[in-house]
Design a protein around this motif. Structure first.
Motif, short mmCIF file in Angstrom:
data_model
loop_
_atom_site.label_atom_id
_atom_site.label_comp_id
_atom_site.label_asym_id
_atom_site.label_seq_id
_atom_site.Cartn_x
_atom_site.Cartn_y
_atom_site.Cartn_z
N HIS A 222 0.83 -1.21 0.00
CA HIS A 222 0.00 0.00 0.00
C HIS A 222 0.86 1.26 0.00
CE1 HIS A 222 -3.35 2.67 0.72
NE2 HIS A 222 -2.80 3.08 1.87
N MET A 223 1.95 1.23 0.78
CA MET A 223 2.85 2.39 0.79
C MET A 223 3.52 2.57 -0.56
SD MET A 223 4.62 1.91 4.54
CE MET A 223 3.61 1.83 6.03
N LEU A 224 3.80 1.48 -1.24
CA LEU A 224 4.39 1.57 -2.58
C LEU A 224 3.41 2.20 -3.56
CD1 LEU A 224 6.70 0.96 -4.51
CD2 LEU A 224 5.75 -1.34 -4.80
N ASP A 225 2.13 1.87 -3.44
CA ASP A 225 1.12 2.51 -4.28
C ASP A 225 1.04 4.00 -4.01
OD1 ASP A 225 0.53 0.09 -5.44
OD2 ASP A 225 -1.12 -0.36 -4.08
N LEU A 226 1.17 4.39 -2.74
CA LEU A 226 1.18 5.81 -2.41
C LEU A 226 2.42 6.49 -2.99
CD1 LEU A 226 0.02 5.74 1.33
CD2 LEU A 226 -1.29 6.56 -0.62
N PHE A 227 3.52 5.77 -2.96
CA PHE A 227 4.78 6.34 -3.43
C PHE A 227 4.76 6.56 -4.94
CE2 PHE A 227 9.18 5.86 -4.90
CZ PHE A 227 9.78 6.87 -4.17
N THR A 228 4.18 5.63 -5.66
CA THR A 228 4.12 5.74 -7.12
C THR A 228 2.93 6.55 -7.61
OG1 THR A 228 2.96 3.62 -7.24
CG2 THR A 228 5.36 3.58 -7.45
N GLY A 229 1.98 6.88 -6.71
CA GLY A 229 0.83 7.67 -7.09
C GLY A 229 -0.35 6.86 -7.57
N GLU A 230 -0.25 5.52 -7.59
CA GLU A 230 -1.36 4.70 -8.07
C GLU A 230 -2.51 4.67 -7.09
OE1 GLU A 230 -0.24 0.87 -9.29
OE2 GLU A 230 1.23 1.54 -10.77
N ALA A 231 -2.24 4.88 -5.80
CA ALA A 231 -3.33 4.86 -4.81
C ALA A 231 -4.26 6.05 -5.03
CB ALA A 231 -2.75 4.88 -3.40
N GLN A 232 -3.69 7.23 -5.29
CA GLN A 232 -4.53 8.38 -5.55
C GLN A 232 -5.30 8.22 -6.86
OE1 GLN A 232 -1.43 8.49 -4.63
NE2 GLN A 232 -1.35 9.69 -2.73
N THR A 233 -4.66 7.61 -7.87
CA THR A 233 -5.33 7.39 -9.14
C THR A 233 -6.49 6.43 -9.00
OG1 THR A 233 -3.25 7.75 -10.31
CG2 THR A 233 -4.99 6.64 -11.53
N ALA A 234 -6.28 5.35 -8.20
CA ALA A 234 -7.34 4.38 -7.98
C ALA A 234 -8.52 4.98 -7.25
CB ALA A 234 -6.79 3.16 -7.23
N GLN A 235 -8.24 5.94 -6.35
CA GLN A 235 -9.32 6.58 -5.63
C GLN A 235 -10.07 7.59 -6.51
OE1 GLN A 235 -7.54 8.30 -2.17
NE2 GLN A 235 -7.02 6.32 -1.25
N ALA A 236 -9.38 8.13 -7.51
CA ALA A 236 -10.02 9.14 -8.36
C ALA A 236 -10.87 8.53 -9.46
CB ALA A 236 -8.95 10.04 -8.98
N VAL A 237 -10.64 7.25 -9.78
CA VAL A 237 -11.39 6.62 -10.87
C VAL A 237 -12.88 6.58 -10.58
CG1 VAL A 237 -11.76 4.43 -12.05
CG2 VAL A 237 -9.46 5.32 -11.78
N PRO A 238 -13.38 6.15 -9.41
CA PRO A 238 -14.83 6.16 -9.19
C PRO A 238 -15.43 7.56 -9.29
CG PRO A 238 -13.71 4.82 -7.57
CD PRO A 238 -12.66 5.60 -8.28
N VAL A 239 -14.68 8.59 -8.90
CA VAL A 239 -15.23 9.93 -8.96
C VAL A 239 -15.43 10.35 -10.41
CG1 VAL A 239 -14.80 12.33 -8.35
CG2 VAL A 239 -14.14 10.49 -6.77
#
Length: 243
Positions: A222-239
């Motif tokens: 999960h921290m790696l996803d935050l580091f690469t920016g994929e966590a924010q992207t995954a959260q923005a997709v439903p919006v």
């Protein structure tokens, strides 16, 4: 009428005397009756207690995943500062911070192979390496669980040798044989009393370590996803989909 005397059978005692016989031996007396092998069993018991205490302290979830470290690195954009993250990991050593420090060091050095797949492989290798090192300590509990019955069996053999030595010397009384037989049984019981808790602790701490290290790996991913920016992207997709 003539009263014939009752025959005195060997090893017989009056019913009143037999009913009044009690054993007042303490645990220390039983320990002494177990022979020299009980000292080795006592040393192994101290080692098992020490290993169990170490596992409780070092392999608990709060030690492997300190809440302050998890909260710091799960904040948005916090992992993007590699120099500060590396210094924080150096100040808080542990399996979780060790993997994060190596990841941050790669970012600081700006290597050409800096990509997510390489970092995921590095995290998996770090988790496997740390779990293997910690599993060595847990395996010692299994070692004592296997050795304890053998140590007790050695005391059993020593006690039987004592009994047969008394028979060879012409001592056939029950009291002469009781010492060796008692030593054999007490040593066997001591070995089993050590083996059963050791086996339980081995399986308990092995399961606890495997579960906690799986959570460490999940948190690192999960921290790696935050580091690469994929966590924010995954959260923005439903919006975006909702728009």
């Amino acid at each position: 009428m003539v009263a014939w005397p009752q025959p005195a059978w060997p090893f017989s005692r009056p019913p009143q005397a037999a009913a009044g016989v009690t054993s007042d031996k303490s645990l220390l007396d039983l320990y002494r009756d177990g022979g020299p092998i009980m000292h080795l069993i006592a040393l192994c018991s101290v080692a098992v207690v020490s290993l169990g205490s170490y596992c409780v302290i070092m392999f608990r979830r709060g030690k492997l995943m300190p809440p302050n470290v998890v909260a710091r690195f799960e904040q948005p954009y916090q992992p993007a500062r590699p120099a500060a993250a590396y210094q924080f990991c150096q100040d808080h050593p542990g399996p979780l911070t060790g993997a994060l420090a190596r990841r941050s060091r790669k970012r600081i050095s700006e290597r050409d192979m800096f990509n997510k797949s390489a970092m995921e492989n590095s995290i998996s290798d770090d988790c496997f390496r740390e779990e293997t090192k910690m599993m060595v300590v847990v395996n010692y509990l299994n070692t004592f669980a296997v050795l304890a019955p053998m140590i007790g069996l050695l005391g059993t053999v020593a006690g039987m040798i004592t009994s047969f030595s008394a028979l060879t010397a012409g001592k056939a009384e029950a009291t002469d044989l009781a010492k060796g037989i008692g030593e054999a049984l007490i040593a066997t019981g001591g070995g089993l009393l050590l083996a059963i808790p050791s086996m339980f602790l081995y399986f308990f701490f092995r399961g606890m370590l495997t579960t906690n290290m799986a959570d460490v790996h999940k948190s690192l991913s999960h921290m790696l996803d935050l580091f690469t920016g994929e966590a924010q992207t995954a959260q923005a997709v439903p919006v975006l989909a909702g728009e």
